[in-house]
Write an enzyme that holds these catalytic residues in place. Sequence first.
Site, PDB file in Angstrom:
ATOM      1  CE  LYS A   1     -18.738  -7.952  -6.106  1.00 60.32           C
ATOM      2  NZ  LYS A   1     -19.806  -8.652  -5.393  1.00 60.32           N
ATOM      3  N   GLY A   2     -14.075  -3.009  -4.419  1.00 58.92           N
ATOM      4  CA  GLY A   2     -13.655  -1.814  -3.668  1.00 58.92           C
ATOM      5  C   GLY A   2     -14.061  -1.937  -2.211  1.00 58.92           C
ATOM      6  CB  ALA A   3     -12.192  -2.634   0.641  1.00 59.03           C
TER       7      ALA A   3
ATOM      8  CG  ASP B   1      -3.044  -4.004  -1.759  1.00 57.47           C
ATOM      9  OD1 ASP B   1      -2.967  -4.852  -2.660  1.00 57.47           O
ATOM     10  OD2 ASP B   1      -2.955  -4.279  -0.543  1.00 57.47           O
ATOM     11  CG  MET B   2      -7.187   1.754  -5.884  1.00 58.75           C
ATOM     12  SD  MET B   2      -5.882   2.932  -6.332  1.00 58.75           S
ATOM     13  CE  MET B   2      -5.429   2.365  -7.966  1.00 58.75           C
TER      14      MET B   2
ATOM     15  CE  LYS C   1      -4.059  -1.985   2.038  1.00 55.96           C
ATOM     16  NZ  LYS C   1      -3.483  -3.341   1.947  1.00 55.96           N
TER      17      LYS C   1
ATOM     18  CD  GLN D   1     -10.500   1.028  -5.187  1.00 50.26           C
ATOM     19  OE1 GLN D   1     -10.553   2.131  -5.713  1.00 50.26           O
ATOM     20  NE2 GLN D   1     -10.097   0.836  -3.945  1.00 50.26           N
TER      21      GLN D   1
ATOM     22  NE  ARG E   1      -9.774  -1.805   4.136  1.00 50.09           N
ATOM     23  CZ  ARG E   1      -8.640  -1.438   4.705  1.00 50.09           C
ATOM     24  NH1 ARG E   1      -8.622  -0.441   5.559  1.00 50.09           N
ATOM     25  NH2 ARG E   1      -7.523  -2.071   4.425  1.00 50.09           N
ATOM     26  NE  ARG E   2     -11.597  -7.719   3.772  1.00 51.40           N
ATOM     27  CZ  ARG E   2     -10.785  -6.708   3.415  1.00 51.40           C
ATOM     28  NH1 ARG E   2      -9.561  -6.655   3.822  1.00 51.40           N
ATOM     29  NH2 ARG E   2     -11.214  -5.767   2.617  1.00 51.40           N
TER      30      ARG E   2
ATOM     31  NE  ARG F   1      -5.041  -7.918  -5.845  1.00 52.82           N
ATOM     32  CZ  ARG F   1      -4.310  -7.368  -4.867  1.00 52.82           C
ATOM     33  NH1 ARG F   1      -4.776  -6.349  -4.157  1.00 52.82           N
ATOM     34  NH2 ARG F   1      -3.105  -7.827  -4.603  1.00 52.82           N
TER      35      ARG F   1
HETATM   36  C1  FAD Z   1      -7.363 -10.808  -3.142  1.00 51.40           C
HETATM   37  C2  FAD Z   1      -8.113  -9.556  -2.865  1.00 51.40           C
HETATM   38  C3  FAD Z   1      -7.458  -8.337  -2.938  1.00 51.40           C
HETATM   39  C4  FAD Z   1      -8.155  -7.147  -2.711  1.00 51.40           C
HETATM   40  N1  FAD Z   1      -7.512  -5.948  -2.858  1.00 51.40           N
HETATM   41  C5  FAD Z   1      -8.212  -4.802  -2.708  1.00 51.40           C
HETATM   42  C6  FAD Z   1      -7.615  -3.530  -2.943  1.00 51.40           C
HETATM   43  O1  FAD Z   1      -6.439  -3.410  -3.288  1.00 51.40           O
HETATM   44  N2  FAD Z   1      -8.384  -2.430  -2.761  1.00 51.40           N
HETATM   45  C7  FAD Z   1      -9.709  -2.501  -2.395  1.00 51.40           C
HETATM   46  O2  FAD Z   1     -10.369  -1.458  -2.268  1.00 51.40           O
HETATM   47  N3  FAD Z   1     -10.286  -3.693  -2.150  1.00 51.40           N
HETATM   48  C8  FAD Z   1      -9.581  -4.828  -2.291  1.00 51.40           C
HETATM   49  N4  FAD Z   1     -10.194  -6.027  -2.050  1.00 51.40           N
HETATM   50  C9  FAD Z   1     -11.536  -6.051  -1.415  1.00 51.40           C
HETATM   51  C10 FAD Z   1     -12.651  -5.946  -2.437  1.00 51.40           C
HETATM   52  O3  FAD Z   1     -12.658  -4.648  -2.983  1.00 51.40           O
HETATM   53  C11 FAD Z   1     -14.023  -6.224  -1.805  1.00 51.40           C
HETATM   54  O4  FAD Z   1     -14.257  -5.251  -0.832  1.00 51.40           O
HETATM   55  C12 FAD Z   1     -14.138  -7.581  -1.175  1.00 51.40           C
HETATM   56  O5  FAD Z   1     -13.508  -8.572  -1.919  1.00 51.40           O
HETATM   57  C13 FAD Z   1     -15.627  -7.944  -1.022  1.00 51.40           C
HETATM   58  O6  FAD Z   1     -16.254  -8.050  -2.264  1.00 51.40           O
HETATM   59  P1  FAD Z   1     -16.518  -9.472  -2.953  1.00 51.40           P
HETATM   60  O7  FAD Z   1     -16.413  -9.281  -4.419  1.00 51.40           O
HETATM   61  O8  FAD Z   1     -15.585 -10.483  -2.395  1.00 51.40           O
HETATM   62  O9  FAD Z   1     -17.985  -9.887  -2.597  1.00 51.40           O
HETATM   63  P2  FAD Z   1     -19.184  -9.151  -1.798  1.00 51.40           P
HETATM   64  O10 FAD Z   1     -19.848  -8.178  -2.714  1.00 51.40           O
HETATM   65  O11 FAD Z   1     -18.709  -8.664  -0.468  1.00 51.40           O
HETATM   66  O12 FAD Z   1     -20.123 -10.371  -1.564  1.00 51.40           O
HETATM   67  C14 FAD Z   1     -20.924 -10.905  -2.625  1.00 51.40           C
HETATM   68  C15 FAD Z   1     -21.385 -12.294  -2.250  1.00 51.40           C
HETATM   69  O13 FAD Z   1     -20.257 -13.168  -2.206  1.00 51.40           O
HETATM   70  C16 FAD Z   1     -20.430 -14.134  -1.183  1.00 51.40           C
HETATM   71  N5  FAD Z   1     -19.368 -13.977  -0.160  1.00 51.40           N
HETATM   72  C17 FAD Z   1     -18.609 -12.901   0.058  1.00 51.40           C
HETATM   73  N6  FAD Z   1     -17.711 -13.130   1.038  1.00 51.40           N
HETATM   74  C18 FAD Z   1     -17.924 -14.380   1.459  1.00 51.40           C
HETATM   75  C19 FAD Z   1     -17.337 -15.207   2.444  1.00 51.40           C
HETATM   76  N7  FAD Z   1     -16.331 -14.783   3.209  1.00 51.40           N
HETATM   77  N8  FAD Z   1     -17.824 -16.447   2.598  1.00 51.40           N
HETATM   78  C20 FAD Z   1     -18.849 -16.893   1.830  1.00 51.40           C
HETATM   79  N9  FAD Z   1     -19.441 -16.148   0.879  1.00 51.40           N
HETATM   80  C21 FAD Z   1     -18.995 -14.931   0.692  1.00 51.40           C
HETATM   81  C22 FAD Z   1     -21.792 -13.867  -0.576  1.00 51.40           C
HETATM   82  O14 FAD Z   1     -22.742 -14.629  -1.272  1.00 51.40           O
HETATM   83  C23 FAD Z   1     -22.004 -12.397  -0.869  1.00 51.40           C
HETATM   84  O15 FAD Z   1     -23.348 -12.025  -0.907  1.00 51.40           O
HETATM   85  C24 FAD Z   1      -9.532  -7.207  -2.328  1.00 51.40           C
HETATM   86  C25 FAD Z   1     -10.187  -8.439  -2.276  1.00 51.40           C
HETATM   87  C26 FAD Z   1      -9.508  -9.600  -2.549  1.00 51.40           C
HETATM   88  C27 FAD Z   1     -10.258 -10.886  -2.513  1.00 51.40           C
END
Ligand code: FAD
Length: 305
Positions: A185-187, A132-133, A98, A161, A286-287, A182
Amino acid sequence: MEAISKKFFLHLSSSSVLDRLAKKWGPKFGANKIVGGETFEEAVPLIQDLNSQGLHITVDHLGEFVSSEKEARQRAQECIQTIQMISSHQLTSQVSVKLTSLGLDIRHDVVWENMIAIMDEAQKHDVVVTIDMEDSTRTEKTLEIYKSLKERYDNIGTVIQSYLYRSSEDLDDLSSYDPYLRLVKGAYKEPGKVAFVEKSDVDENLKHLIEKNLLNGHYTAIASHDDAMIEFTKAFAVENNIPTDQFEFQMLYGMRNDTQMALLKEGYKVRVYLPYGDDWYGYFMRRLAERPANVSFAIKGLFKK
Ligand SMILES: Cc1cc2nc3c(=O)[nH]c(=O)nc-3n(C[C@H](O)[C@H](O)[C@H](O)COP(=O)(O)OP(=O)(O)OC[C@H]3O[C@@H](n4cnc5c(N)ncnc54)[C@H](O)[C@@H]3O)c2cc1C
């Protein structure tokens, strides 16, 4: 309820007071289920185990609240040591960084020099580094630094994102750099003037970005735990003759382990994002914000010795 809990944990994630306290506690309260250890040495056996199962890794030294140049340079040195250990232990692992932890908010020359030092070492050991973003106030600066580094180094990637309106244009702008991206969706908590408010729009835009980047012929990491995104990617790749070595799925350590293994069995490349370090607090919050179900293991963690 979900929206309230999301706001609550995102608010907590930006508290530097709680961050300082968390460093004293160590990764408890369930954080140890999603964090690889307090040091890289602690994470090495775990990475070896995940590698032996066929999983690729990207490690992230947790740390977002860096307030001095000295601290940022120290972070860069730690990252360099991690790259050296990845090489000496022959781990199948990339590194995620980061820019704020390397001095982005301090001065341009600080973050630039830190990234050059990291990239020189990463190039020497053939380790890929992904930037990372972070939140939208840093998107432009991050992409500018990424592009300048990509002109010098091949082994560098960054993140786009789908919640940001600008992202499709960013893909167009990056295309001539043959980027390693990568897609997520965005966190972060973003205002409606820069980001989609509706989850369905964020999801649709992620699909659009996946399509665009794959059709542009660029290697694409789809980082999502969402079955809908995973199934969409698989089907799109088949329909458009996109080879399976042009993309990979990425998930966070400790999330959807069964899905990770199922994808591996189907022949897809899967990379696990493994955070480590004593600065685990913001990441953990954030998780929790993303998935209230994660709260249940945090609460269980509270009562475990
Ligand atoms: C490897 C990695 C790197 C990332 N890097 C960045 C970054 O650099 N910057 C940034 O802003 N964000 C980052 N993120 C986070 C990302 O932006 C999302 O906030 C995060 O991944 C949640 O979105 P999602 O697409 O996983 O699904 P969500 O939209 O959160 O969930 C959609 C559906 O997926 C299923 N689901 C989700 N999580 C789970 C679980 N734990 N167990 C079971 N089912 C589940 C459920 O059915 C849920 O309704 C990263 C994520 C990953 C995986």
